[in-house]
Design a protein around this motif. Structure first.
Motif, short mmCIF file in Angstrom:
data_model
loop_
_atom_site.label_atom_id
_atom_site.label_comp_id
_atom_site.label_asym_id
_atom_site.label_seq_id
_atom_site.Cartn_x
_atom_site.Cartn_y
_atom_site.Cartn_z
N TRP A 121 0.83 -1.20 0.00
CA TRP A 121 0.00 0.00 0.00
C TRP A 121 0.87 1.26 0.00
CZ3 TRP A 121 -0.66 4.14 3.31
CH2 TRP A 121 -1.71 4.98 3.00
N LEU A 122 1.91 1.28 0.84
CA LEU A 122 2.81 2.43 0.87
C LEU A 122 3.49 2.64 -0.48
CD1 LEU A 122 4.45 1.89 4.37
CD2 LEU A 122 2.96 3.80 3.70
N SER A 123 3.91 1.56 -1.09
CA SER A 123 4.55 1.64 -2.39
C SER A 123 3.59 2.18 -3.45
CB SER A 123 5.06 0.26 -2.80
OG SER A 123 5.61 0.28 -4.08
N ARG A 124 2.36 1.71 -3.42
CA ARG A 124 1.35 2.18 -4.38
C ARG A 124 1.08 3.67 -4.19
NH1 ARG A 124 -1.91 2.06 -8.63
NH2 ARG A 124 -4.08 2.55 -8.27
N GLU A 125 0.90 4.09 -2.95
CA GLU A 125 0.55 5.48 -2.67
C GLU A 125 1.69 6.46 -2.93
OE1 GLU A 125 -2.48 6.86 -1.73
OE2 GLU A 125 -3.16 4.85 -2.30
N TYR A 126 2.91 6.09 -2.55
CA TYR A 126 4.00 7.05 -2.57
C TYR A 126 5.02 6.86 -3.68
CZ TYR A 126 1.97 8.33 1.84
OH TYR A 126 1.08 8.75 2.80
N VAL A 127 4.91 5.77 -4.44
CA VAL A 127 5.81 5.56 -5.57
C VAL A 127 5.02 5.43 -6.87
CG1 VAL A 127 7.59 4.08 -6.57
CG2 VAL A 127 7.55 4.47 -4.11
N GLU A 128 4.12 4.45 -6.92
CA GLU A 128 3.41 4.14 -8.16
C GLU A 128 2.47 5.26 -8.59
OE1 GLU A 128 0.71 0.49 -9.90
OE2 GLU A 128 1.81 0.19 -8.03
N LYS A 129 1.63 5.75 -7.69
CA LYS A 129 0.67 6.80 -8.06
C LYS A 129 1.34 8.08 -8.54
CE LYS A 129 -3.57 5.64 -5.61
NZ LYS A 129 -4.48 6.10 -4.55
N PRO A 130 2.39 8.59 -7.85
CA PRO A 130 3.05 9.79 -8.37
C PRO A 130 3.63 9.59 -9.78
CG PRO A 130 3.64 9.49 -6.09
CD PRO A 130 2.88 8.26 -6.51
N PHE A 131 4.19 8.41 -10.05
CA PHE A 131 4.72 8.17 -11.39
C PHE A 131 3.60 8.04 -12.41
CE2 PHE A 131 8.74 7.35 -9.30
CZ PHE A 131 9.63 7.87 -10.23
N LEU A 132 2.47 7.48 -12.03
CA LEU A 132 1.34 7.41 -12.96
C LEU A 132 0.81 8.81 -13.28
CD1 LEU A 132 -0.58 4.31 -11.59
CD2 LEU A 132 0.64 4.51 -13.76
N ARG A 133 0.85 9.72 -12.30
CA ARG A 133 0.43 11.09 -12.57
C ARG A 133 1.41 11.80 -13.50
NH1 ARG A 133 -1.31 10.93 -7.05
NH2 ARG A 133 0.70 11.76 -6.35
N LEU A 134 2.67 11.44 -13.46
CA LEU A 134 3.66 12.07 -14.33
C LEU A 134 3.41 11.78 -15.80
CD1 LEU A 134 7.14 11.61 -12.64
CD2 LEU A 134 5.96 13.74 -13.12
N LYS A 135 2.84 10.63 -16.12
CA LYS A 135 2.66 10.29 -17.53
C LYS A 135 1.73 11.28 -18.24
CE LYS A 135 -1.05 6.91 -17.35
NZ LYS A 135 -1.41 5.54 -17.60
N THR A 136 0.78 11.86 -17.52
CA THR A 136 -0.10 12.83 -18.17
C THR A 136 0.64 14.13 -18.46
OG1 THR A 136 -0.91 13.64 -16.05
CG2 THR A 136 -2.18 11.89 -17.11
N ARG A 137 1.66 14.42 -17.68
CA ARG A 137 2.45 15.63 -17.90
C ARG A 137 3.26 15.55 -19.19
NH1 ARG A 137 6.08 17.65 -13.10
NH2 ARG A 137 4.01 17.95 -12.27
N PHE A 138 3.69 14.35 -19.57
CA PHE A 138 4.56 14.20 -20.72
C PHE A 138 3.84 13.73 -21.99
CE2 PHE A 138 7.39 13.83 -17.05
CZ PHE A 138 8.24 14.88 -17.36
N GLN A 139 2.55 13.50 -21.93
CA GLN A 139 1.81 13.14 -23.13
C GLN A 139 1.51 14.40 -23.92
OE1 GLN A 139 -1.65 11.14 -21.65
NE2 GLN A 139 -0.66 9.15 -21.68
N PRO A 140 1.59 14.32 -25.27
CA PRO A 140 1.28 15.51 -26.06
C PRO A 140 -0.21 15.84 -25.95
CG PRO A 140 1.67 13.62 -27.48
CD PRO A 140 1.98 13.20 -26.08
N ARG A 141 -0.48 17.14 -25.93
CA ARG A 141 -1.89 17.58 -25.90
C ARG A 141 -2.47 17.45 -27.29
NH1 ARG A 141 -0.26 22.66 -22.47
NH2 ARG A 141 -0.19 21.66 -20.44
N VAL A 142 -3.72 17.01 -27.36
CA VAL A 142 -4.37 16.79 -28.64
C VAL A 142 -5.31 17.95 -28.92
CG1 VAL A 142 -5.85 15.26 -29.96
CG2 VAL A 142 -4.16 14.30 -28.42
#
Length: 115
Positions: free
Chosen positions: A71-92
């Motif tokens: 749970w700690l890994s999901r909350e503090y490692v995985e979720k922040p990295f998943l949020r980063l992917k939207t930052r680097f996707q090109p806007r359509v």
């Protein structure tokens, strides 16, 4: 053969979520377990060692610790990295073009070299 059987069962409950097994798999606790499953897969090995006599490797404690660390890994490692992917996707844009390839209305991109 068993892989085909498992695949057929998964397909059946994906296509028919209204069946009892499908309802169970879509229940809140099972969905949360599904969200934790990758982190649990990564971390469980630290707590499952039949040759260790450490208290962290004894059954009820090992299970609780594995879930806590997952749970700690999901909350503090995985979720922040998943949020980063939207930052680097090109806007359509409107016509399916990314904002970097779309020119402003009424202007064409310049092909002349700048001096």
């Amino acid at each position: 053969m068993s892989a085909l059987w498992a695949g057929a069962m998964v397909r059946r409950y994906v296509d028919r979520p209204q069946l009892p097994v499908g309802r169970f798999l879509n229940s809140g606790p099972m969905v949360k377990l599904g969200h934790l499953s990758y982190s649990l897969y990564l971390w469980h090995i630290l707590f499952v060692n039949p040759y260790s006599h450490s208290i962290v490797n004894r059954f009820p404690i090992s299970l609780a610790l594995a879930f806590a660390v997952a749970w700690l890994s999901r909350e503090y490692v995985e979720k922040p990295f998943l949020r980063l992917k939207t930052r680097f996707q090109p806007r359509v844009g409107r016509a399916g073009q990314s904002s970097t390839t779309r020119s402003r209305k009424g202007t064409a991109p310049s092909s002349a070299p700048s001096s």
